[in-house]
Write an enzyme that holds these catalytic residues in place. Structure first.
Site, PDB file in Angstrom:
ATOM      1  N   VAL A  93       1.163  -1.125   0.079  1.00 28.26           N
ATOM      2  CA  VAL A  93       0.145   0.153  -0.096  1.00 28.26           C
ATOM      3  C   VAL A  93       0.887   0.701   0.311  1.00 28.26           C
ATOM      4  O   VAL A  93       2.024   1.097   0.679  1.00 28.26           O
ATOM      5  CB  VAL A  93      -1.149   0.106   1.376  1.00 28.26           C
ATOM      6  CG1 VAL A  93      -1.978   1.236   1.455  1.00 28.26           C
ATOM      7  CG2 VAL A  93      -1.596  -1.181   1.155  1.00 28.26           C
ATOM      8  N   CYS A  94       0.395   2.256  -0.583  1.00 28.58           N
ATOM      9  CA  CYS A  94       0.964   3.460  -0.385  1.00 28.58           C
ATOM     10  C   CYS A  94      -0.101   4.424  -1.292  1.00 28.58           C
ATOM     11  O   CYS A  94      -1.232   4.607  -0.626  1.00 28.58           O
ATOM     12  CB  CYS A  94       1.812   3.329  -1.534  1.00 28.58           C
ATOM     13  SG  CYS A  94       1.372   3.317  -3.536  1.00 28.58           S
ATOM     14  N   HIS A  95      -0.133   5.806  -1.453  1.00 26.43           N
ATOM     15  CA  HIS A  95      -0.720   6.821  -1.273  1.00 26.43           C
ATOM     16  C   HIS A  95      -1.908   6.058  -2.104  1.00 26.43           C
ATOM     17  O   HIS A  95      -2.821   6.489  -2.591  1.00 26.43           O
ATOM     18  CB  HIS A  95      -0.528   8.063  -1.739  1.00 26.43           C
ATOM     19  CG  HIS A  95      -1.175   8.860  -1.434  1.00 26.43           C
ATOM     20  ND1 HIS A  95      -0.944  10.146  -1.357  1.00 26.43           N
ATOM     21  CD2 HIS A  95      -2.480   9.580  -0.927  1.00 26.43           C
ATOM     22  CE1 HIS A  95      -2.271  11.321  -1.653  1.00 26.43           C
ATOM     23  NE2 HIS A  95      -2.748  10.441  -1.282  1.00 26.43           N
TER      24      HIS A  95
END
Length: 137
Positions: A93-95
Site C-alpha cells: 500500500v502507498c498513497h
C-alpha cells in the site's frame, strides 16, 4: 555481477513508466503485477483471510491515515525486507499505488517474491471507495 540498490530500481522504474506515458505505449518486458482493488481487499479482510498489509509510505503519511498494516517506508525496504512474509498474500500500500508498485518491482525482481498484490489506487482508493470517513490528503 553488478548489484543495485532499491534507489536504482526506483529510478529505472520511474523512467520507464514516464517514457511509456510520453510515448503512449507499454514498454517491452515491463513487469506485470497482480493488483487488488479496495473493494476486494475489504471483502478479504471481512472474511478474515490470512494476509499481510505493508504500507510503504513515510511515517508522516501513515499518521494521517492507514489500514493498520506494517509501516516499512520504501527507502527502508532493503533493510527491513525480513518483515515481509512469503507464506501468505501480502498487499502493498502507498498513497496512489505508484510507490507500492516500485516496492513490488524490487521485491519480485531482486528477491524472488511471488505473493505480492498492489492495492490499486492506494489508500486514496480505500478512502474514496470503502471508508469515506478516512482522512485524505
Amino acid at each position: 555481477m553488478q548489484t543495485h540498490g532499491l534507489g536504482y530500481f526506483v529510478a529505472k522504474f520511474a523512467n520507464r513508466n514516464q517514457n511509456a506515458k510520453v510515448k503512449g505505449i507499454a514498454q517491452a518486458g515491463e513487469l506485470k503485477m497482480d493488483e487488488i482493488t479496495a473493494q476486494e481487499l475489504k471483502e478479504r479482510l471481512g472474511r478474515s483471510a490470512a494476509l499481510q498489509i505493508v504500507d510503504v509510505r513515510e511515517p508522516s503519511e501513515f499518521e494521517i491515515c492507514n489500514l493498520g498494516g506494517e509501516l516499512i517506508p520504501l527507502g527502508e525496504l532493503p533493510k527491513q525486507v525480513n518483515r515481509i512474509r512469503r507464506d501468505i498474500p501480502v498487499v502493498m500500500v502507498c498513497h496512489h499505488g505508484f510507490r507500492s508498485a516500485q516496492a513490488i518491482n524490487y521485491l519480485t525482481q531482486r528477491l524472488g517474491y511471488d505473493n505480492l498484490l498492489n492495492l490499486k489506487g492506494g489508500i486514496h482508493a480505500w478512502a474514496t471507495q470503502v471508508d469515506p470517513t478516512m482522512q485524505v490528503y
